[in-house]
Design an enzyme around this catalytic site. Sequence first.
Site, mmCIF file in Angstrom:
data_model
loop_
_atom_site.group_PDB
_atom_site.id
_atom_site.type_symbol
_atom_site.label_atom_id
_atom_site.label_comp_id
_atom_site.label_asym_id
_atom_site.label_seq_id
_atom_site.Cartn_x
_atom_site.Cartn_y
_atom_site.Cartn_z
ATOM 1 C CB THR A 71 46.128 41.804 38.215
ATOM 2 O OG1 THR A 71 45.864 40.404 38.037
ATOM 3 C CG2 THR A 71 45.689 42.235 39.601
ATOM 4 C CB CYS A 315 40.359 30.629 44.194
ATOM 5 S SG CYS A 315 40.112 32.180 43.383
HETATM 6 N N1 PLP Z 1 41.295 37.767 34.531
HETATM 7 C C1 PLP Z 1 41.195 36.481 34.178
HETATM 8 C C2 PLP Z 1 39.905 35.970 33.621
HETATM 9 C C3 PLP Z 1 42.288 35.629 34.316
HETATM 10 O O1 PLP Z 1 42.185 34.344 33.966
HETATM 11 C C4 PLP Z 1 43.493 36.148 34.849
HETATM 12 C C5 PLP Z 1 44.633 35.255 35.100
HETATM 13 O O2 PLP Z 1 44.452 34.148 35.605
HETATM 14 C C6 PLP Z 1 43.546 37.510 35.179
HETATM 15 C C7 PLP Z 1 42.428 38.290 35.017
HETATM 16 C C8 PLP Z 1 44.807 38.129 35.705
HETATM 17 O O3 PLP Z 1 45.779 38.170 34.689
HETATM 18 P P1 PLP Z 1 47.292 38.518 35.031
HETATM 19 O O4 PLP Z 1 47.941 37.222 35.419
HETATM 20 O O5 PLP Z 1 47.872 39.076 33.765
HETATM 21 O O6 PLP Z 1 47.291 39.511 36.121
#
Ligand code: PLP
Length: 369
Positions: A71, A315
């Site tokens: 994120t 979600c």
């Molecule tokens: N993008 C996707 C496709 C994800 O599945 C996730 C986590 O669920 C994220 C971004 C975010 O990852 P993080 O938990 O490292 O912030």
Amino acid sequence: MATIYLDNQATTALAPEVFDAMLPWLKDNFGNPHSAHVMGRQAASAVEVAREQLAALLPANGRVIFTGSATEAINLAFGAVRKISGEGRDQIAVIDTEHAAVRDTALWYGTQGFDTKLLPVDHQGLVKMEDMEACFSSRSALVGAMLVNNEIGVIQPVEQITEMAHKYGALMLCDAVQGFGRIDIPQEADLIALSGHKIYGPKGIGALWVRDGVDLPPLIHGGGQEQGVRSGTLSPALCVGLGVAAKICAERRERDAAHIAGLAAKARSLFSDWTMNGAVDQRYPGNLNIRRDGLDVARLMSEVRGVAFSAGSACASGSGRPSHVLAALGLEPAQIKSSIRLGFGRYNEIEEVEQAAHLINQAAESQLS
Ligand code: PLP
């Protein structure tokens, strides 16, 4: 009975080799990687080895920046649009079914003077290439397209999307979180985000790959660590964990893929009475998002406590909001509420899939009869 873990899109177990590799950096080797003395230099060199291990799985002409999560990597990547908005580029386009990390960031930029568009998907969850060109112009700054969807597992045609973005001079950001270490990474993307805890690595670390020549403003101001864009002391343990997790994914790629394909084939046969949400073929097999009309999934989950899986209606960002992904596919609210997501991973056994399918099908049958 031990919980059967079938939620590998939410997170994955830490690989034992990763745990072993991290331990010394949590215990005796506690030096600050930004210190000039020998302990600091040892920690810094462990961080650099990890950076190389990630870089080995990414395109050649760029740099890797460690972040606290995918994120954060995505938020850092979006900063690129602020650097090029002065060139008259103020349009952002992201796929409607992106993870909230991309979708909500794009929508936030839409409140900050940028023009954000959501690219529609068809009923399979695949971006509508024929409609896409209408969203591009000489004002396009950035397009965001994920590799593998975290809720429904579909694989977007990222190479074609990148080609289109570049035709209009826009940057391409690929959220590769669910595909990194498993399937090919789009070699022409400009920005690629990944996360430790989806590849049997630790939580609390991610990374952004940035193509040479792409300029980013700092996301976190301070001591100037991580190439001046993400200040803060790095955790050598987390960096080492992410690096080793990536290396193991690369080494085991064929083996993991064959294992997961076997689990998925078994699951598809055991859940043959269910309907799959999203593309049947253009998908990562470790994700199965399925529905049975009339099912009350909240009840199902409370009845099948021995299996860790997700309600398709929630979600998957963990926000508790209803799934924007299943809605974008055109599913009715009742169909969304009767959907579940099963995620298979490296450490699942075929017997676990059989047992889970038995428990879920039994509870579903008794509800529907
Ligand atoms: N993008 C996707 C496709 C994800 O599945 C996730 C986590 O669920 C994220 C971004 C975010 O990852 P993080 O938990 O490292 O912030």
